[in-house]
Design an enzyme around this catalytic site. Structure first.
Site, PDB file in Angstrom:
ATOM      1  N   HIS A 105      29.285 -57.830 -13.785  1.00  0.00           N
ATOM      2  CA  HIS A 105      29.377 -57.684 -15.244  1.00  0.00           C
ATOM      3  C   HIS A 105      30.789 -57.404 -15.758  1.00  0.00           C
ATOM      4  O   HIS A 105      30.984 -56.554 -16.636  1.00  0.00           O
ATOM      5  CB  HIS A 105      28.432 -56.573 -15.712  1.00  0.00           C
ATOM      6  N   HIS A 176      22.940 -58.260 -23.193  1.00  0.00           N
ATOM      7  CA  HIS A 176      22.152 -57.495 -22.224  1.00  0.00           C
ATOM      8  C   HIS A 176      21.130 -56.576 -22.915  1.00  0.00           C
ATOM      9  O   HIS A 176      20.897 -55.448 -22.464  1.00  0.00           O
ATOM     10  CB  HIS A 176      23.102 -56.692 -21.338  1.00  0.00           C
ATOM     11  N   GLU A 309      18.480 -62.466 -19.911  1.00  0.00           N
ATOM     12  CA  GLU A 309      19.918 -62.714 -20.015  1.00  0.00           C
ATOM     13  C   GLU A 309      20.202 -64.191 -19.826  1.00  0.00           C
ATOM     14  O   GLU A 309      20.243 -64.679 -18.689  1.00  0.00           O
ATOM     15  CB  GLU A 309      20.667 -61.906 -18.952  1.00  0.00           C
TER      16      GLU A 309
HETATM   17  C1  BGC Z   1      21.533 -57.060 -13.243  1.00  0.00           C
HETATM   18  C2  BGC Z   1      21.017 -55.869 -12.477  1.00  0.00           C
HETATM   19  C3  BGC Z   1      21.858 -54.694 -12.846  1.00  0.00           C
HETATM   20  C4  BGC Z   1      21.766 -54.479 -14.332  1.00  0.00           C
HETATM   21  C5  BGC Z   1      22.645 -53.358 -14.779  1.00  0.00           C
HETATM   22  C6  BGC Z   1      21.383 -56.779 -14.695  1.00  0.00           C
HETATM   23  O1  BGC Z   1      21.883 -57.831 -15.437  1.00  0.00           O
HETATM   24  O2  BGC Z   1      20.906 -58.248 -12.889  1.00  0.00           O
HETATM   25  O3  BGC Z   1      21.030 -56.082 -11.102  1.00  0.00           O
HETATM   26  O4  BGC Z   1      21.475 -53.541 -12.165  1.00  0.00           O
HETATM   27  O5  BGC Z   1      22.135 -55.635 -15.025  1.00  0.00           O
HETATM   28  O6  BGC Z   1      22.073 -52.663 -15.779  1.00  0.00           O
END
Ligand code: BGC
Length: 344
Positions: A105, A176, A309
């Site tokens: 991320h 998200h 997402e």
């Molecule tokens: C991921 C998860 C991660 C989360 C974090 C998601 O987009 O796929 O693995 O723990 O984001 O909050």
């Protein structure tokens, strides 16, 4: 959109603001310039009673300390990059390893943890921009990113993502937001359908192993509407990797199309997702462990919300066979996702 109000202050003295969009159908979305975040969405239920449908914090402080990525824009690269490394145009780049030995991320200070500039505001929308400097979290090139939210009378919350760069780089932007259409409890009774015949199976670190597998005959099959909790206890190896769903679906078709529908049968709220993106990460809040305290002081627990997402596939920079996430000077990055709220 309203004029915006001061929401909270950072240690460097900068104020974060909150903005409100609403329509005549009773849908209200609140946004912030911190992380270009969706701070809240309230929609009417079957009886017309408005209620919150996302997870989030009431104060800015909650967002500053959280690693859950509630409602924010994720970037420069949403999802994982194996070993925090990729080679583009014969140059190898190292990005921050903030997730074990991998990159997740956008790194330690991704697009969720920075201020975005409010560029334009109208009664129905807001546009935010962010300049991600060359070398930020290891990424090459100055990237000018722009995210525009609009809410219309069809109760469509539209998110348009745009970017351009001055050097070859990789980009994968998503939002998200964790949805819980009942406003509380877990999402295991929500009914989900996903227009995807296949997915990218993940290894123990949740990175794609490099094959595309059919969902047919597995708990990952959501081609027909199904309760989210139905396959949760399955002995299928992919369900044990993540303690729930944390998988990238290979969406059918291309161009802007409907790809998902989520419905909560008791309150009657439903959500349709449309996108231009090739993939969708279904994440069922498996890592929510009560350490994030929600708006009403309620701790968020495992499966308390789920994210849809829309994005490119995880680790695409290391998989030339996946749709490309490269962006080069002179090219325009442009993606669009719509969350449409209805009742049934
Ligand atoms: C991921 C998860 C991660 C989360 C974090 C998601 O987009 O796929 O693995 O723990 O984001 O909050």
């Amino acid at each position: 959109m309203d004029a915006g109000s001061r929401w909270g202050i950072l240690s460097n003295g900068e104020w974060a603001h909150r903005y409100r969009l609403s329509n005549d159908a009773g849908v209200e979305a609140q946004l912030s310039d911190y992380g270009a975040t969706i701070v809240s969405i309230a929609t009417p239920d079957r009886d017309g009673t408005p209620g919150e449908v996302t997870l989030g914090h009431s104060s800015l402080g909650g967002y500053l300390g959280s690693r859950a990525y509630f409602g924010c824009v994720v970037g420069r690269y949403a999802n994982r990059i194996r070993d925090g490394m990729f080679t583009l145009d014969e140059v190898t780049h190292m990005v921050t390893r903030n997730h074990g030995r991998h990159h997740l991320h956008g790194g330690l200070r991704g697009f969720d943890k920075v201020f975005w500039n409010l560029e334009e505001a109208s009664s129905s929308g807001a546009s935010f921009s962010y300049l991600s400097r060359d070398g930020e979290e290891g990424y090459p090139g100055n990237l000018e990113a722009r995210v525009t939210y609009t809410l219309n009378e069809r109760s469509e919350l539209r998110i348009v993502y745009e970017a351009k760069t001055d050097e070859a780089t990789v980009v994968n932007l998503t939002n998200h937001t964790y949805f819980n259409l009942a406003g509380g409890g877990d999402v295991l009774g929500h009914v989900l359908s996903l227009d995807a015949d296949s997915y990218t199976p993940a290894d123990a670190d949740l990175l794609p192993i490099g094959v595309v597998a059919p969902v047919e005959g597995t708990p990952l099959d959501f081609r027909e509407p199904k309760r989210v909790g139905r396959g949760m206890g399955s002995a299928h190896p992919q369900m044990r990797v993540a303690g729930g769903y944390d998988h990238n679906y290979v969406l059918n078709g291309s161009g802007f199309r409907r790809v998902a529908k989520l419905a909560e049968p008791v309150c009657g709220r439903s959500l349709e997702v449309y996108t231009t993106q090739p993939g969708l990460q279904l994440y069922t809040g498996n890592f929510l462990d009560g350490s994030d305290i929600g708006r009403d002081g309620v701790p968020y627990l495992k499966h308390g919300g789920l994210c849809l997402e829309t994005q490119h596939y995880p680790d695409s920079p290391n998989h030339p066979e996946y749709p490309s996430t490269a962006l080069r000077p002179g090219e325009a990055y442009n993606q669009e996702t719509v969350f449409r709220f209805t009742v049934e």
